[in-house]
Write an enzyme that holds these catalytic residues in place. Structure first.
Site, PDB file in Angstrom:
ATOM      1  N   GLU A 282       0.819  -1.216   0.000  1.00  0.00           N
ATOM      2  CA  GLU A 282       0.000   0.000   0.000  1.00  0.00           C
ATOM      3  C   GLU A 282       0.856   1.272   0.000  1.00  0.00           C
ATOM      4  OE1 GLU A 282      -2.867  -0.315   3.212  1.00  0.00           O
ATOM      5  OE2 GLU A 282      -4.462   0.438   1.927  1.00  0.00           O
ATOM      6  N   HIS A 303       6.290 -26.771  -0.474  1.00  0.00           N
ATOM      7  CA  HIS A 303       5.625 -27.828  -1.239  1.00  0.00           C
ATOM      8  C   HIS A 303       4.642 -27.252  -2.253  1.00  0.00           C
ATOM      9  CE1 HIS A 303       7.279 -30.823   1.575  1.00  0.00           C
ATOM     10  NE2 HIS A 303       7.289 -29.759   2.366  1.00  0.00           N
ATOM     11  N   LYS A 418     -13.092   1.684  -2.953  1.00  0.00           N
ATOM     12  CA  LYS A 418     -14.086   1.947  -1.902  1.00  0.00           C
ATOM     13  C   LYS A 418     -15.244   2.753  -2.492  1.00  0.00           C
ATOM     14  CE  LYS A 418     -11.164   2.035   2.306  1.00  0.00           C
ATOM     15  NZ  LYS A 418     -10.643   2.812   3.413  1.00  0.00           N
TER      16      LYS A 418
HETATM   17  O1  PA5 Z   1      -3.372   1.384   5.806  1.00  0.00           O
HETATM   18  C1  PA5 Z   1      -4.423   1.910   5.498  1.00  0.00           C
HETATM   19  O2  PA5 Z   1      -4.598   3.136   5.578  1.00  0.00           O
HETATM   20  C2  PA5 Z   1      -5.603   1.083   5.020  1.00  0.00           C
HETATM   21  O3  PA5 Z   1      -5.239  -0.250   4.867  1.00  0.00           O
HETATM   22  C3  PA5 Z   1      -6.750   1.218   6.009  1.00  0.00           C
HETATM   23  O4  PA5 Z   1      -6.312   0.809   7.274  1.00  0.00           O
HETATM   24  C4  PA5 Z   1      -7.951   0.370   5.607  1.00  0.00           C
HETATM   25  O5  PA5 Z   1      -8.385   0.766   4.323  1.00  0.00           O
HETATM   26  C5  PA5 Z   1      -9.087   0.520   6.602  1.00  0.00           C
HETATM   27  O6  PA5 Z   1      -9.419   1.861   6.749  1.00  0.00           O
HETATM   28  P1  PA5 Z   1     -10.213   2.403   7.996  1.00  0.00           P
HETATM   29  O7  PA5 Z   1      -9.417   2.171   9.228  1.00  0.00           O
HETATM   30  O8  PA5 Z   1     -10.422   3.845   7.722  1.00  0.00           O
HETATM   31  O9  PA5 Z   1     -11.531   1.642   8.052  1.00  0.00           O
END
Ligand code: PA5
Length: 428
Positions: A282, A303, A418
């Site tokens: 990310e 494996h 989203k």
């Molecule tokens: O690292 C990040 O910012 C994302 O992976 C969020 O944690 C994830 O999309 C969940 O978002 P939120 O905590 O706003 O529900």
């Protein structure tokens, strides 16, 4: 606390020279990180958080956890996804053996209907509490699951008692979760605005559930503080987090490797490598750039993708999280009159044999397959090590993303799905 072992890199890689070549960039970016002048600097809150977290907040978390644990509620349901989920699960798995927990923890990290249905069926018959975590307070998956499980909670305990059975960890000011929490009088803990999901396990996102499960959160912070000190050194020769970032960048840009395989030989660390997949994927995978992070759960994956890693396209390198000493171990004794021809394991331990599997695989991957492995070695696994590793990798990914000219802290691709998902649900 961490030893970055580069013994299993391809022969033609001269790490000393690589570090020398990146010296200028590392020095430039480390200054910019410290001065909070990098891309996305407004999300650097995690950098000083382990030092700045107040004694009052730690006390509040510990007090809340103590009260919860005194009620002997046997099941905790954690509703969260992505960065608000993976590292928390990693800490719990690393610090408490799965079959030895006084409180069971269940997660709802998605919206698989069969999974949610069967978990609901189970909790219909058992005592439970909910922890819901969402920084934005509006991510669709946790929001949907919360509806299902809160409905069950009030059906079982009524609205009044349910107040004592939900804790919401979210933004103090944004999103719908805080509005719901206020209206229904749930206990709340807030996520600092300048800390994003995958950097948030050392704030209430991780600390509250960890404390409720019985983890020593002061030791987690102690580990993070040690990593903060060790990774504040601006000289590449003295900063292993930056060395690792540089090696990754070198593999990607100079050796044209496209994939990084995060591996572990220990079940309890599998969610930590999941966290690494999340953190690096990310933070770096933007603007058509970045290593593709994937994971290998050894030895079982020897494996399956072991075949590819040994013999397939040479498009990857590996990063292994190695724990030198198993916390618990078992010795083999004489058995079966050696009918299995395995008497050579007598007096060795399971841990020793696992370490031999790891060494043999690295040898085979390097000497026969020609692929490199970077080893991140720690002595043992406990709360302090988790805190250290978590902070160390956060610092490393920041440098690594900057070397790619990325903002480490945004996730435009995630936001894109989203939005489309919500639009499509409304259309249906
Ligand atoms: O690292 C990040 O910012 C994302 O992976 C969020 O944690 C994830 O999309 C969940 O978002 P939120 O905590 O706003 O529900």
């Amino acid at each position: 606390m961490i030893n970055l072992n580069v013994k299993y890199l391809e022969k033609n890689i001269n790490t000393k020279k690589v570090f020398e070549d990146y010296k200028g960039n590392v020095s430039k970016y480390s200054n910019l990180i410290d001065e909070k002048k990098i891309k996305g600097a407004e999300m650097l809150g995690w950098l000083d958080y382990p030092k700045e977290i107040s004694k009052d907040l730690i006390q509040e978390i510990e007090g809340y956890a103590k009260k919860f644990r005194s009620k002997n509620i046997k099941n905790i349901l954690v509703i969260s996804i992505g960065g608000s989920y993976t590292a928390l699960r990693a800490a719990v798995d690393m610090c408490i053996p799965p079959y030895n927990r006084d409180v069971n923890i269940y997660y709802v990290p998605g919206i698989s209907s069969n999974y949610i249905y069967s978990l609901k069926q189970k909790l219909e018959k058992e005592d439970f509490s909910i922890i819901v975590i969402s920084k934005s307070g509006g991510t669709i998956e946790p929001a949907i699951s919360l509806r299902i499980f809160y409905e069950l909670l009030i059906k079982k305990y009524g609205v009044e008692e349910s107040k004592n059975r939900v804790v919401a960890i979210t933004s103090e000011t944004k999103g719908s979760l805080i509005k719901i929490a206020k209206k229904y009088n749930w206990k709340t803990f807030f996520i600092p605005e300048d800390i994003g999901g995958r950097f948030s396990a050392l704030c209430p996102v991780g600390l509250v559930p960890m404390a409720m499960l019985g983890l020593d959160i002061k030791n987690i912070i102690k580990g993070a503080l040690k990593a903060r000190k060790d990774t504040s050194n601006k000289t590449i020769e003295k900063n292993t987090a930056y060395q690792y970032a540089v090696l990754r960048h070198y593999f990607y840009s100079k050796l044209r490797k496209k994939i990084e395989v995060f591996g572990s030989y220990d079940e309890e660390n599998f969610y930590f490598i999941e966290h690494l997949k999340q953190l690096f994927g990310e933070s770096e995978g933007k603007n058509h750039k970045g290593l593709f992070p994937t994971i290998a759960r050894y030895t079982t994956d020897l494996h399956s993708i072991g075949q590819f890693l040994q013999d397939g396209s040479p498009i990857f390198f590996e990063t292994l999280l190695i724990v030198k000493n198993a916390n618990k171990d078992l010795k083999f004794k004489k058995l079966f009159d050696d009918l299995d021809n395995l008497d050579y394991v007598i007096q060795k331990t399971v841990g020793e044999i696992n370490n031999i599997a790891c060494k043999s695989t690295m040898e085979a991957h390097l000497l026969d397959g020609g692929s490199s492995t970077i080893q991140i070695v720690v002595e043992k696994i406990d709360e302090e090590t988790f805190g250290y590793l978590y902070y160390w990798f956060s610092k490393s990914v920041t440098m690594s993303a900057l070397l790619l000219n990325q903002n480490p802290f945004d996730q435009p691709g995630v936001e894109a799905y989203k939005k489309r998902m919500i639009d499509n649900i409304k259309k249906k």
